[in-house]
Design a protein around this motif. Structure first.
Motif, PDB file in Angstrom:
ATOM      1  N   PRO A   3      10.201  23.523   3.175  1.00 30.38           N
ATOM      2  CA  PRO A   3       8.905  23.662   3.853  1.00 30.38           C
ATOM      3  C   PRO A   3       7.791  24.093   2.894  1.00 30.38           C
ATOM      4  N   MET A   4       8.126  25.014   1.951  1.00 29.95           N
ATOM      5  CA  MET A   4       7.091  25.480   1.034  1.00 29.95           C
ATOM      6  C   MET A   4       6.630  24.379   0.099  1.00 29.95           C
ATOM      7  N   ARG A   5       7.582  23.552  -0.307  1.00 28.23           N
ATOM      8  CA  ARG A   5       7.180  22.449  -1.185  1.00 28.23           C
ATOM      9  C   ARG A   5       6.304  21.443  -0.444  1.00 28.23           C
ATOM     10  N   TRP A   6       6.595  21.246   0.852  1.00 28.70           N
ATOM     11  CA  TRP A   6       5.721  20.380   1.646  1.00 28.70           C
ATOM     12  C   TRP A   6       4.323  20.987   1.762  1.00 28.70           C
ATOM     13  N   LEU A   7       4.276  22.293   2.010  1.00 28.83           N
ATOM     14  CA  LEU A   7       2.968  22.952   2.118  1.00 28.83           C
ATOM     15  C   LEU A   7       2.206  22.901   0.792  1.00 28.83           C
ATOM     16  N   LEU A   8       2.894  23.180  -0.305  1.00 32.50           N
ATOM     17  CA  LEU A   8       2.241  23.120  -1.615  1.00 32.50           C
ATOM     18  C   LEU A   8       1.810  21.693  -1.939  1.00 32.50           C
ATOM     19  N   THR A   9       2.621  20.729  -1.567  1.00 32.51           N
ATOM     20  CA  THR A   9       2.235  19.328  -1.782  1.00 32.51           C
ATOM     21  C   THR A   9       0.961  18.992  -1.011  1.00 32.51           C
ATOM     22  N   GLY A  10       0.885  19.483   0.233  1.00 34.05           N
ATOM     23  CA  GLY A  10      -0.336  19.258   1.016  1.00 34.05           C
ATOM     24  C   GLY A  10      -1.546  19.895   0.356  1.00 34.05           C
ATOM     25  N   TYR A  11      -1.363  21.095  -0.189  1.00 32.14           N
ATOM     26  CA  TYR A  11      -2.459  21.776  -0.884  1.00 32.14           C
ATOM     27  C   TYR A  11      -2.912  20.959  -2.086  1.00 32.14           C
ATOM     28  N   PHE A  12      -1.967  20.475  -2.884  1.00 28.64           N
ATOM     29  CA  PHE A  12      -2.339  19.739  -4.083  1.00 28.64           C
ATOM     30  C   PHE A  12      -2.909  18.361  -3.749  1.00 28.64           C
ATOM     31  N   ILE A  13      -2.474  17.769  -2.638  1.00 27.21           N
ATOM     32  CA  ILE A  13      -3.087  16.510  -2.204  1.00 27.21           C
ATOM     33  C   ILE A  13      -4.554  16.744  -1.863  1.00 27.21           C
TER      34      ILE A  13
END
Length: 610
Positions: free
Chosen positions: A79-89
């Motif tokens: 989940p954290m990697r998905w959230l961080l990916t959303g942030y970087f997108i």
């Protein structure tokens, strides 16, 4: 733990790299065929890293907090990697959009994108109506490719994230380590340890403004100006537009029908040295301690050259005083136009005017010209070479503000002699700094720290001028000594009093044809440009506010500003006005109050139009 640290370092490094790539793309777009070398391209990338790291610092701030939390609390990796990916997108989309828009607009605007664009996006239909279809397609493709590339890089970086907590015995010291990284990240955001914070001057390095613009990070340029959407023209609505314009025509410097100025020079194109003296107030110049003058050198030069008895600063700050001196533009009350690069670049300039006439233009300062965006202003307004603290490596260590006046006056004095021998006319500027608080100087003459530092600066400047007098350079040299602003001495002197803003100006040098004299006319820093250019026979029609002091057809008054107010003084009276209360001080001359209102409103209308 190594994965957590690797993640943070990778975020910062990847962001810097992704932002640095913008520089060669911009240069390929606009600089090909302009004669720039590979070394020029490298300098753009190298200098641009300062603001790239500032933006990277902002991007890294959230990951730093996440890693700090992960030392103590388990953060499920998927989940954290998905959230961080959303942030970087989101970061990728914003950065790519700004860059794509900036690359298209630069051709038309001539400067990197800033908050001004929001004014035009207020009506999306109108904004889109002016966009060529194929231009839109091209920039959309650029946006998509750049955003995708950034997203791909960040997706690799996110894989390094480790959400497993540490044992508390390990979490404590590692928390301190992450906080240290957070401090370093803050330094990147701030722009370093120096007095100047991150600004566009940090990356300016060339007299070729295209190279300076290429080094500017457009994301920083845009985000740093988001709060500057002020309606400057509406700040001081004293008169309607037509009436204000009529009133300004009566006091402007370049109005039609002016008469030729009195000639003071024995040569048409002398070399010119403008020495801007930090905090050399008239009250301090005239002060004595136990019969000993604080500024004996200035007192001596006053008797040997042309002394301007009723000369005033336009403000209480160096950045505003510099613009008044070098651009003939009035100081503002609550802002500094020097800190608005998108506007200051269009100001008229003594350096630009003389550069058109074949003069080499150089400016020297022992401190940091990044402070208050000085470097950006200088390069944009025609100073071809800047020399400042980063360019020097003297044996003596710099003080708080930079290298002291003894070191700088010795170096500048020798350079002026050398430049004179080259046979090419030049304008050389020097800004002193030792008479600025905290008054830390290698000198001990007076117990009062301000008097002691000012006496030190006075002696350094005096010795430099004596060096010139003993050299061949003197015969063809005009030296202008002028303070950047006054100083609050004595302490009982009110902030808005005319005497508080009275400063010395002296012209000296072998290029003068007239004997020593005193000029009684009232004038201020904004009048120096027209007066100097008039003596050199150089057109100064673009200096709306600057009045030739020796032109008998122009009104003779001094105008200055303080925080939300102004003062105007001439031979017959004075007017002091506080805009916060809307009241003029008792005894103010209504005639001069109207002049001040006109100049204050016109200054802000002018800024709004730039």
């Amino acid at each position: 733990m190594k994965h957590k640290l690797a993640f943070l370092l990778a975020v910062f490094a990847a962001t810097v790299l992704l932002l640095a790539v913008q520089k060669p793309v911009f240069l390929a777009w606009y600089a090909v065929g302009r004669g720039f070398t590979a070394a020029d391209w490298w300098q753009v990338v190298r200098h641009g890293l300062a603001l790239d790291m500032t933006v990277a610092g902002y991007v890294t701030a959230l990951p730093v907090l996440v890693v700090l939390l992960s030392l103590w609390v388990r953060l499920p990796e998927r989940p954290m990697r998905w959230l961080l990916t959303g942030y970087f997108i989101a970061v990728s989309v914003v950065v790519a959009a700004i860059f794509a828009v900036d690359l298209a607009l630069y051709e038309h605007w001539g400067f990197r994108v800033d908050g001004t664009i929001l004014i035009y996006l207020a009506d999306p239909r109108e904004a889109m109506a002016s966009v060529d279809f194929w231009l839109g397609v091209r920039q959309t493709l650029l946006f998509a490719l750049y955003a995708a590339a950034m997203g791909w890089v960040y997706s690799r970086v996110v894989r390094l994230f480790d959400g497993e907590p540490l044992r508390w015995r390990a979490a404590l010291p590692w928390s301190a380590g992450v906080l240290l990284l957070a401090g370093l990240d803050f330094l990147a955001i701030r722009g370093g340890l120096g007095a100047s914070v991150a600004n566009v001057s940090k990356v300016c390095f060339s007299s070729e403004m295209l190279l300076n613009h290429a080094a500017i990070n457009p994301v920083f340029s845009f985000l740093s100006t988001l709060g500057e959407q002020t309606d400057y023209a509406a700040e001081y609505p004293f008169f309607d537009g037509r009436i204000r314009a009529q009133k300004f025509d009566a006091v402007r410097g370049n109005r039609p029908g002016t008469q030729p100025a009195e000639r003071l020079l024995r040569t048409a194109r002398p070399n010119v040295a403008v020495i801007i003296l930090e905090s050399f107030g008239r009250t301090v110049m005239d002060a004595e301690t136990e019969g000993e003058p604080v500024m004996p050198c200035m007192q001596r030069l006053k008797e040997q050259g042309i002394w301007f008895e009723n000369f005033f600063a336009n403000s209480f700050r160096t950045d505003r005083g510099e613009v008044a001196i070098l651009s003939g533009f009035p100081a503002q009350t609550r802002i500094s136009v020097m800190k608005l690069p998108g506007k200051s670049r269009s100001l008229p300039s003594m350096a630009r005017s003389l550069g058109r006439e074949g003069y080499r233009t150089r400016f020297v300062y022992g401190g940091d010209l990044n402070f208050t965006d000085q470097a950006s202003y200088m390069y944009a307004t025609g100073w071809q070479q800047l020399f400042w603290q980063k360019d020097f490596d003297f044996d003596t260590p710099p003080a708080d503000w930079g290298y002291d006046d003894r070191v700088m006056c010795e170096w500048f004095g020798e350079q002026v002699v050398r430049w004179s021998a080259e046979g090419e006319p030049f304008l050389a500027g020097l800004l002193t700094l030792s008479s600025h608080p905290p008054f830390d100087v290698p000198y001990a003459k007076f117990g009062d720290r301000m008097f002691n530092a000012t006496a030190f600066a006075d002696e350094c400047v005096g010795r430099m001028i004596e060096r010139w007098k003993a050299s061949p350079a003197w015969d063809d040299l005009l030296v202008v000594l002028v303070a950047d602003h006054s100083v609050a001495y004595p302490p009982s002197l009110a902030y808005n009093e005319p005497l508080r803003h009275r400063i010395p100006m002296i012209w000296t040098g072998g290029a003068l044809a007239t004997p020593p004299r005193t000029v009684e006319e009232y004038a201020s820093q904004i009048d120096l440009c027209a007066t100097l250019l008039g003596q050199l026979g150089v057109p100064h029609d673009d200096f709306d506010y600057s009045k030739d002091i020796f032109d008998p057809a122009l009104p003779k008054f001094a105008y200055y500003t303080f925080n939300d107010g102004f003062g105007v003084v001439d031979a017959l009276g004075r007017a002091l006005y506080d805009a916060a209360t809307g009241q003029a001080a008792p005894g103010s001359d209504p005639r001069l109050e109207e002049t001040g209102r006109t100049l204050l409103q016109t200054t802000y209308v002018d800024i709004g139009c730039r």
